[in-house]
Design an enzyme around this catalytic site. Structure first.
Site, PDB file in Angstrom:
ATOM      1  CG  ASP A 247      -1.871  -1.217   1.207  1.00 15.98           C
ATOM      2  OD1 ASP A 247      -2.075  -1.785   0.117  1.00 15.98           O
ATOM      3  OD2 ASP A 247      -2.390  -1.591   2.268  1.00 15.98           O
ATOM      4  CB  THR A 270      -1.891  -3.688  -6.230  1.00 17.81           C
ATOM      5  OG1 THR A 270      -2.867  -4.456  -6.948  1.00 17.81           O
ATOM      6  CG2 THR A 270      -0.501  -4.132  -6.631  1.00 17.81           C
ATOM      7  CE  LYS A 302     -11.188  -4.693   1.149  1.00 14.83           C
ATOM      8  NZ  LYS A 302      -9.841  -4.255   0.779  1.00 14.83           N
ATOM      9  CG  ASP A 305     -22.424  -1.192  -8.481  1.00 19.89           C
ATOM     10  OD1 ASP A 305     -23.631  -1.479  -8.644  1.00 19.89           O
ATOM     11  OD2 ASP A 305     -21.996  -0.037  -8.395  1.00 19.89           O
ATOM     12  CD  GLN A 424     -10.780  -5.562  15.729  1.00 23.17           C
ATOM     13  OE1 GLN A 424     -11.104  -5.574  16.907  1.00 23.17           O
ATOM     14  NE2 GLN A 424     -11.489  -6.161  14.789  1.00 23.17           N
ATOM     15  N   GLY A 443       0.928  -5.786   5.519  1.00 29.69           N
ATOM     16  CA  GLY A 443       1.206  -4.493   4.888  1.00 29.69           C
ATOM     17  C   GLY A 443       2.199  -3.720   5.720  1.00 29.69           C
ATOM     18  NE  ARG A 444      -1.229  -0.042   8.163  1.00 31.84           N
ATOM     19  CZ  ARG A 444      -2.358   0.345   8.765  1.00 31.84           C
ATOM     20  NH1 ARG A 444      -2.412   1.514   9.338  1.00 31.84           N
ATOM     21  NH2 ARG A 444      -3.413  -0.442   8.780  1.00 31.84           N
TER      22      ARG A 444
HETATM   23  N1  5IU Z   1      -7.586  -5.514   4.346  1.00 32.05           N
HETATM   24  C1  5IU Z   1      -7.634  -5.553   5.717  1.00 32.05           C
HETATM   25  N2  5IU Z   1      -8.695  -6.145   6.352  1.00 32.05           N
HETATM   26  C2  5IU Z   1      -9.730  -6.683   5.671  1.00 32.05           C
HETATM   27  C3  5IU Z   1      -9.675  -6.620   4.258  1.00 32.05           C
HETATM   28  C4  5IU Z   1      -8.616  -6.046   3.629  1.00 32.05           C
HETATM   29  O1  5IU Z   1      -6.733  -5.081   6.395  1.00 32.05           O
HETATM   30  O2  5IU Z   1     -10.644  -7.232   6.294  1.00 32.05           O
HETATM   31  I1  5IU Z   1     -11.191  -7.430   3.195  1.00 32.05           I
HETATM   32  C5  5IU Z   1      -6.492  -4.904   3.604  1.00 32.05           C
HETATM   33  C6  5IU Z   1      -6.271  -3.455   3.905  1.00 32.05           C
HETATM   34  C7  5IU Z   1      -4.792  -3.306   3.684  1.00 32.05           C
HETATM   35  C8  5IU Z   1      -4.218  -4.622   4.096  1.00 32.05           C
HETATM   36  O3  5IU Z   1      -4.559  -3.117   2.311  1.00 32.05           O
HETATM   37  O4  5IU Z   1      -5.257  -5.566   3.914  1.00 32.05           O
HETATM   38  C9  5IU Z   1      -3.721  -4.711   5.506  1.00 32.05           C
HETATM   39  O5  5IU Z   1      -2.697  -3.785   5.719  1.00 32.05           O
HETATM   40  P1  5IU Z   1      -1.899  -3.643   7.109  1.00 32.05           P
HETATM   41  O6  5IU Z   1      -1.169  -4.987   7.316  1.00 32.05           O
HETATM   42  O7  5IU Z   1      -0.963  -2.489   6.883  1.00 32.05           O
HETATM   43  O8  5IU Z   1      -2.910  -3.367   8.188  1.00 32.05           O
END
Ligand code: 5IU
Length: 473
Positions: A247, A270, A302, A305, A424, A443-444
């Site tokens: 991200d 992505t 996601k 529609d 969470q 991700g982070r």
């Molecule tokens: N993501 C979530 N939770 C979900 C869904 C998607 O965190 O329930 I559906 C995505 C959002 C982000 C990544 O792009 O997964 C998680 O990133 P972090 O690990 O930085 O929180």
């Protein structure tokens, strides 16, 4: 009447013998049933098949396929399948050392419900071995139908493994009819009945046959969904069940990270619409990196529609997502039309495309409840040619073809076990060992670390070790 006729005929052709016999369990028995001879008596085989078919309908046994236990029950299972027009499989005693090396012969799908057919059940050990082989391949077993229950504890041993035994005959039925029709004398009857009374329970020297964990490699073999197959193959080859959620806002940074982290991931996720400098040339560079490092590109779009709209959103606009992503995801809220729209857009490509359904969310106070999740699984089952898994927080189905992908993952030591916008986190071990997910999304946890490539390797190793632990390896 049919049953009485069957018993007398079995006796007449020598399927029921009296004397002294040593059974597979080592027990000495005054009666022996050799139903393999049936193969030489087509009329009797036909009668047995008709009786089996009636039993299935009387007891409302529900199943997709039939499995005969070799060798005695192969002919019985075949006869039954011809009678009821169902397809059959069988489990070899050993996998072939040449050719396809199949342990199970015949065609089946993961999660098919299989009815086991056997000729005689004594301790239940042969049926238990068959159940184990089938469950290892993702086939469900809940019922077994046998021609004769020797009344020596077999059904009790098998029910302990969650499989119900339905039997056409019991030894005592056979004895009663044979005595009534003067085929045996009272002395033989008493002797055999006494043997039965003292040997009611043959304990089975095997550990319980659990519904076993199946490896990614085996799941690649089992699934008919090409996208799932490809992903399971990559996971098994690269020993990685890590998805990196890239991200970032700069495409150059995205490409740099993809090149550095690429060797350790099975998926790069992505959010193409958060890039400040999107252009199709750079997308091609990302695709090249996905080929170089053998990972799949998952656009976390996601969709939610109506079918007609998602079809355009997926293939058109600025991003032309269907051109470069291997798979996408969709909310199940819009139902089958949405899935169908995406599927239609994916059909124009030769290479496999796929979609995950969002069955659960990681964020606090989200509106998804248990029923919504269950309905999502059902929707996925109805479209399993395109939908190959879920974004979820725990395992939702035993169908080994579906993959469970879990976001909201960080190591414990990263003190942010949530962010201030409702995300969470759980740990890789919790997600894989306790919640039984297959792939972790980070991700982070990687992006904000000092050395993203090194941190990604740590996540990769932790997640894969947890998976191996789940397999008991
Ligand atoms: N993501 C979530 N939770 C979900 C869904 C998607 O965190 O329930 I559906 C995505 C959002 C982000 C990544 O792009 O997964 C998680 O990133 P972090 O690990 O930085 O929180």
């Amino acid at each position: 009447m049919e049953i009485e006729e069957l018993i007398i005929e079995l006796f007449n052709i020598g399927c029921v013998k009296f004397g002294e016999f040593t059974l597979k369990s080592g027990l000495k028995s005054p009666v022996y049933f050799d139903l393999r001879i049936l193969v030489s008596y087509p009329k009797l085989l036909k009668l047995a098949s008709v009786i089996f078919a009636k039993k299935i309908s009387d007891e409302s046994i529900d199943f997709d396929i039939v499995c005969g236990v070799p060798y005695g029950a192969i002919s019985l299972a075949t006869g039954l399948c011809l009678e009821i027009n169902k397809s059959m499989i069988f489990k070899r005693k050993d996998a072939k050392s040449h050719g396809t090396k199949n342990l199970i012969e015949g065609i089946y799908k993961p999660n098919d419900r299989c009815l086991i057919i056997d000729d005689v059940i004594t301790s239940g050990i042969s049926i238990l071995e068959t159940i184990e082989g089938l469950r290892d391949h993702g086939v469900q077993v809940k019922d077994a139908l046998v021609l004769l229950d020797r009344e020596q504890g077999g059904p009790e041993n098998v029910i302990a493994n969650n499989v119900k035994i339905h039997s056409v005959l019991k030894t005592s039925d056979v004895l009663n009819i044979l005595l009534k029709r003067n085929k045996i004398n009272q002395e033989m009857y008493n002797k055999t009945q006494e043997f039965l009374n003292v040997n009611r329970n043959v304990s089975v020297p095997t550990k319980p046959v659990k519904e076993k964990e199946i490896s990614f490699e085996e799941r690649a073999e089992i699934t008919n969904n090409k996208m799932a197959k490809k992903l399971f193959q990559i996971m098994s080859l690269k020993q990685s069940n890590l998805c990196f959620s890239a991200d970032v806002e700069s495409f150059d940074l995205l490409l740099k990270l993809a090149d550095e982290i690429g060797p350790n991931i099975c998926i790069l996720k992505t959010h193409i619409d958060i890039l400040n400098d999107f252009n199709m040339d750079k997308v091609q560079e990302l695709v090249n990196l996905s080929i170089k490092h053998n990972f799949l590109i998952f656009e976390d779009r996601k969709f939610a529609d109506i079918g007609n709209t998602v079809k355009s959103q997926y293939s058109g606009g600025v991003y032309k997502i269907s051109q470069w992503s291997n798979f996408v995801n969709a909310h199940s809220i819009a139902g089958s039309g949405c899935v169908q729209g995406l599927k239609e857009a994916a059909l124009q490509y030769d290479e496999p495309k796929g979609c995950l359904l969002i069955a659960q969310l990681s964020c606090k106070n989200n509106l998804i409840d248990k029923t919504y999740t269950e309905k999502t699984v059902k929707l996925a089952e109805e479209h399993s040619d395109f939908i190959f898994g879920f974004i979820c927080q725990n395992k939702l189905t035993d169908n080994p073809g579906f993959i469970h992908i879990t976001p909201g993952i960080q190591f414990n030591e990263n003190n942010g076990m949530s962010d201030n916008l409702g995300q969470q986190y759980t740990t890789p071990e919790m997600a894989i060992l306790q919640n039984k997910c297959d792939v972790i999304v980070v991700g982070r946890g990687i992006l904000k670390s000092e050395n993203p490539a090194e941190t990604a390797l740590k996540y990769k190793n932790t997640a894969y070790e947890a998976y191996l632990k789940r397999l008991n390896l």
